[in-house]
Write an enzyme that holds these catalytic residues in place. Structure first.
Site, PDB file in Angstrom:
ATOM      1  N   THR A 117       0.820  -1.209   0.000  1.00 33.19           N
ATOM      2  CA  THR A 117       0.000   0.000   0.000  1.00 33.19           C
ATOM      3  C   THR A 117       0.852   1.256   0.000  1.00 33.19           C
ATOM      4  O   THR A 117       1.971   1.266   0.542  1.00 33.19           O
ATOM      5  CB  THR A 117      -0.901   0.020   1.250  1.00 33.19           C
ATOM      6  OG1 THR A 117      -1.579   1.281   1.337  1.00 33.19           O
ATOM      7  CG2 THR A 117      -0.104  -0.163   2.524  1.00 33.19           C
ATOM      8  N   TYR A 141      -1.869   0.403  10.188  1.00 35.15           N
ATOM      9  CA  TYR A 141      -2.103  -0.317   8.935  1.00 35.15           C
ATOM     10  C   TYR A 141      -0.895  -0.181   8.016  1.00 35.15           C
ATOM     11  O   TYR A 141      -0.338  -1.180   7.525  1.00 35.15           O
ATOM     12  CB  TYR A 141      -3.355   0.221   8.247  1.00 35.15           C
ATOM     13  CG  TYR A 141      -3.467  -0.197   6.802  1.00 35.15           C
ATOM     14  CD1 TYR A 141      -3.581  -1.536   6.459  1.00 35.15           C
ATOM     15  CD2 TYR A 141      -3.442   0.750   5.770  1.00 35.15           C
ATOM     16  CE1 TYR A 141      -3.667  -1.937   5.126  1.00 35.15           C
ATOM     17  CE2 TYR A 141      -3.533   0.366   4.444  1.00 35.15           C
ATOM     18  CZ  TYR A 141      -3.639  -0.974   4.127  1.00 35.15           C
ATOM     19  OH  TYR A 141      -3.714  -1.370   2.810  1.00 35.15           O
TER      20      TYR A 141
END
Length: 328
Positions: A117, A141
């Site tokens: 990501t 995250y």
């Protein structure tokens, strides 16, 4: 034809990977615990139910299907939730990934594509993000995904596997044929939420923060069509199956849209009124995330082909088809 174990294969991105892998002549196997995925999205190969935290379930999947390679999409992915519950993210994203890598080693599988990501970069201000941009995740995250990338570096250096990591920007859109698309429960992604507001299913769309240092005060993101994204993954897995060593690649279009611009484009595509409500910023949200990476183009000849209008149009067609099915 290769057999590819697709973790998270019942989810949004994973189900599209299964469809396009099958269309390319490969045999996808979805490995999913169905905690966030949908069993009715597993249309393109078998489903093997299991949890990445359960090593016995992983071993059973490798023994039953004997994959040639793995595409790893299964992860917890909500930035705000990761701030509130970091343990959940470190356990699922990092420990689960380590279990998967160890199962691969045990079963002699060494080709691995990882869903990373752009959140690993954190808030870099006005800079576009290249593969060499400093990594400074602003949320658990993002930190968990960066930790897995570091793990991959170590496993690769030890000769245990060959791995490619693709760092996504904001994935959007749906299968143009309408078989599968984006749906989450609860829904947290901007474009589906905007379309819910357009359909009347939601009273309004909340804009989280209007005081960011951007032209209209709202966050800017680089949106990439899910089909373009998966095309890169297939090029990556085929290169590994052909003996390539792997790499780290940013996947985006190179163009950012603010939250307000996305809403305005959705109004144009759908022809509907969309009510907007201002809300406070969410913790962990950088002001701007836009790709400036070129390595995927240089290595694979890959470039995103679809723009924001197509992403919204494909998502809207899938959304309306599901609404019609539900009403029937």
């Amino acid at each position: 034809m290769a057999t590819i174990l697709v973790t998270g294969g019942a989810g949004y991105v994973g189900s599209h990977a299964c469809k396009l892998l099958k269309a390319r002549g490969h045999a996808p196997v979805a490995f999913d615990d169905l905690s966030t995925g949908w069993e009715d999205a597993v249309l393109f190969g078998p489903l093997h139910k299991g949890d990445l935290l359960d090593r016995a379930a992983l071993d059973a999947a490798f023994e039953a299907h004997r994959p040639d390679a793995v595409m790893h999409f299964a992860a917890k992915s909500l930035v705000g939730e990761s701030v509130q519950n970091p343990a959940k993210y470190w356990r699922n994203n990092v420990v689960g990934s380590m279990n998967l890598l160890d199962a691969m080693r045990a079963h002699g599988v060494d080709a691995f594509v990882f869903s990373s990501t752009c959140a690993i970069f954190g808030d870099q201000g006005e800079a576009v993000l290249t593969e060499t941009t400093a990594k400074a995740p602003a949320s658990p995250y993002g930190a968990s995904k960066l930790a897995v990338e570091s793990m991959l570096d170590d496993y690769c250096a030890a000769g245990a596997l060959r791995a490619t990591a693709f760092r996504y920007f904001n994935v959007a859109g749906a299968d143009p044929e309408g078989e599968i698309g984006e749906r989450h429960d609860p829904e947290t992604h901007l474009i589906p939420l905007v379309l819910q507001a357009a359909s009347g299913e939601r009273e309004a769309i909340s804009v989280f923060g209007s005081d960011y240092p951007t032209p209209d005060g709202t966050c800017i993101r680089d949106y990439i069509h899910v089909v373009d994204l998966i095309e890169a993954h297939i090029l990556g897995i085929e290169a590994l199956l052909g003996g390539a060593e792997g790499g780290r690649y940013n996947l985006g279009t190179g163009h950012g849209y603010s939250v307000r611009e996305v809403i305005e484009e959705a109004r144009r595509v759908t022809g509907r009124t969309i009510t907007v409500r201002e809300a406070d910023r969410r913790p962990g949200d950088p002001a701007k995330l836009v790709s400036g990476g070129t390595l995927a183009a240089e290595t694979f000849g890959w470039r995103a082909q679809k723009g924001l209008p197509e992403m919204i149009a494909d998502a809207w067609a899938f959304f309306e088809a599901r609404r019609a099915q539900s009403a029937a």
